[in-house]
Scaffold this motif. Sequence first.
Motif, mmCIF file in Angstrom:
data_model
loop_
_atom_site.group_PDB
_atom_site.id
_atom_site.type_symbol
_atom_site.label_atom_id
_atom_site.label_comp_id
_atom_site.label_asym_id
_atom_site.label_seq_id
_atom_site.Cartn_x
_atom_site.Cartn_y
_atom_site.Cartn_z
ATOM 1 N N TYR A 213 -2.312 6.940 3.884
ATOM 2 C CA TYR A 213 -1.585 5.709 4.193
ATOM 3 C C TYR A 213 -1.716 5.352 5.671
ATOM 4 O O TYR A 213 -1.985 4.187 6.018
ATOM 5 C CB TYR A 213 -0.109 5.845 3.828
ATOM 6 N N LEU B 69 0.276 3.854 -2.977
ATOM 7 C CA LEU B 69 -0.158 5.219 -2.672
ATOM 8 C C LEU B 69 0.941 6.230 -2.981
ATOM 9 O O LEU B 69 0.660 7.348 -3.424
ATOM 10 C CB LEU B 69 -0.578 5.325 -1.207
ATOM 11 N N ALA C 177 0.834 -1.207 0.000
ATOM 12 C CA ALA C 177 0.000 0.000 0.000
ATOM 13 C C ALA C 177 0.864 1.251 0.000
ATOM 14 O O ALA C 177 0.524 2.252 -0.651
ATOM 15 C CB ALA C 177 -0.927 -0.010 1.212
ATOM 16 N N MET C 178 1.981 1.217 0.720
ATOM 17 C CA MET C 178 2.889 2.360 0.740
ATOM 18 C C MET C 178 3.412 2.646 -0.659
ATOM 19 O O MET C 178 3.431 3.805 -1.104
ATOM 20 C CB MET C 178 4.064 2.082 1.691
ATOM 21 N N TRP D 275 -5.138 3.963 6.425
ATOM 22 C CA TRP D 275 -5.290 2.608 5.904
ATOM 23 C C TRP D 275 -4.559 1.605 6.792
ATOM 24 O O TRP D 275 -5.095 0.537 7.123
ATOM 25 C CB TRP D 275 -4.760 2.511 4.474
ATOM 26 N N CYS E 100 0.243 10.846 2.931
ATOM 27 C CA CYS E 100 0.718 10.179 4.149
ATOM 28 C C CYS E 100 -0.422 9.943 5.133
ATOM 29 O O CYS E 100 -0.461 8.921 5.827
ATOM 30 C CB CYS E 100 1.834 10.994 4.787
#
Length: 249
Positions: free
Chosen positions: A46, A24, A20-21, A49, A43
Motif C-alpha cells: 500500500y 488491499l 486502494a487501502m 502504491w 502495508c
Amino acid sequence: MTLAFQYLRSLIYVIQIYAAMLLLGIVFAPYALLSKNGARQACKTYARWALWSARWMVGIRTEVRGTVPIGEVIVAAKHQSFLDILVIFNALPQAKFIMKRELMWTPIIGVYAKRLGCIPVNRGRRGAAIARMVQDVAKEFTEPGQLVIYPQGTRVAPGAQKSYKVGSGVLYAELQQPCVPVATNVGLLWPRTGILRKPGLGVVEFLDPIPPGQERDLFMAELERRIETRSDALMSELGFEHDGLRQHG
C-alpha cells in the motif's frame, strides 16, 4: 497548471488511495491474519502504491536521505502529514509505530496495526498513559524492529511550534537503545488537513543516531534541536522561510 486543476487531481488521488487501502486490506486479509509478515507485506504494498501514484497523479516525488536503521532502535520523527508515515514505513524493514489508541479501532488501519505490533497510547492522564506505553512496548519487543514515535505527539504544520513530549525520553531511558532522529519537509506538499496536494520533492531524512545513556533532559534538548534544525533546512529547500519565530500550533 491552475489551482483548480491541481485540486481536482488531488481529490482524485485522495479518493483512489483510500479505495486502494480498502481493496488491499481485503485482498491481503487471509495472509495477514495468518502471518505478521503478511500484514507487513500488505502495508508495504500500500505504501509503495501511494508513493508511486502520488508522483504521477499530483507531482509529489519523495526521497529518503541518511542511513536507514535496520537494527533495534527508537526512531523519533517529525510528523507533518500522512505522507511522512508512508515514507518512513516503506523505508524501515520492521517498523512499529506508537499511535493514538483511537486509530486501533478504525477499519483496516486498526486491524493491520495490531498485526504489526503497533503500540496504542491513550493521550489522557499522561503519567498512566506513559506507564502503560512502556509496558506495551516491552511486550511487543520480543521481536527485533524499529520503534517509531512522534515526539510532538501529533501532526504539526510547517512553521508551527509544539512542545516535545516526555514519552520519547522515557522510552529512550527504558529501552537503552540508540535513537535516530528524523527530519522532514513533506507537510509543505501534503498538508496535515485538506485535499490539495502540491507538486515538489518531499524529503524524509534519517539523522545520525543519539547513543543510549544520556541524561533524559539533555537527550530531549538534543533531539529537538536536531529535528527542528534539519527540518527547517529541508523546508527551506522548498522555498519555505520564517523569521525564526514559529507560529503556535
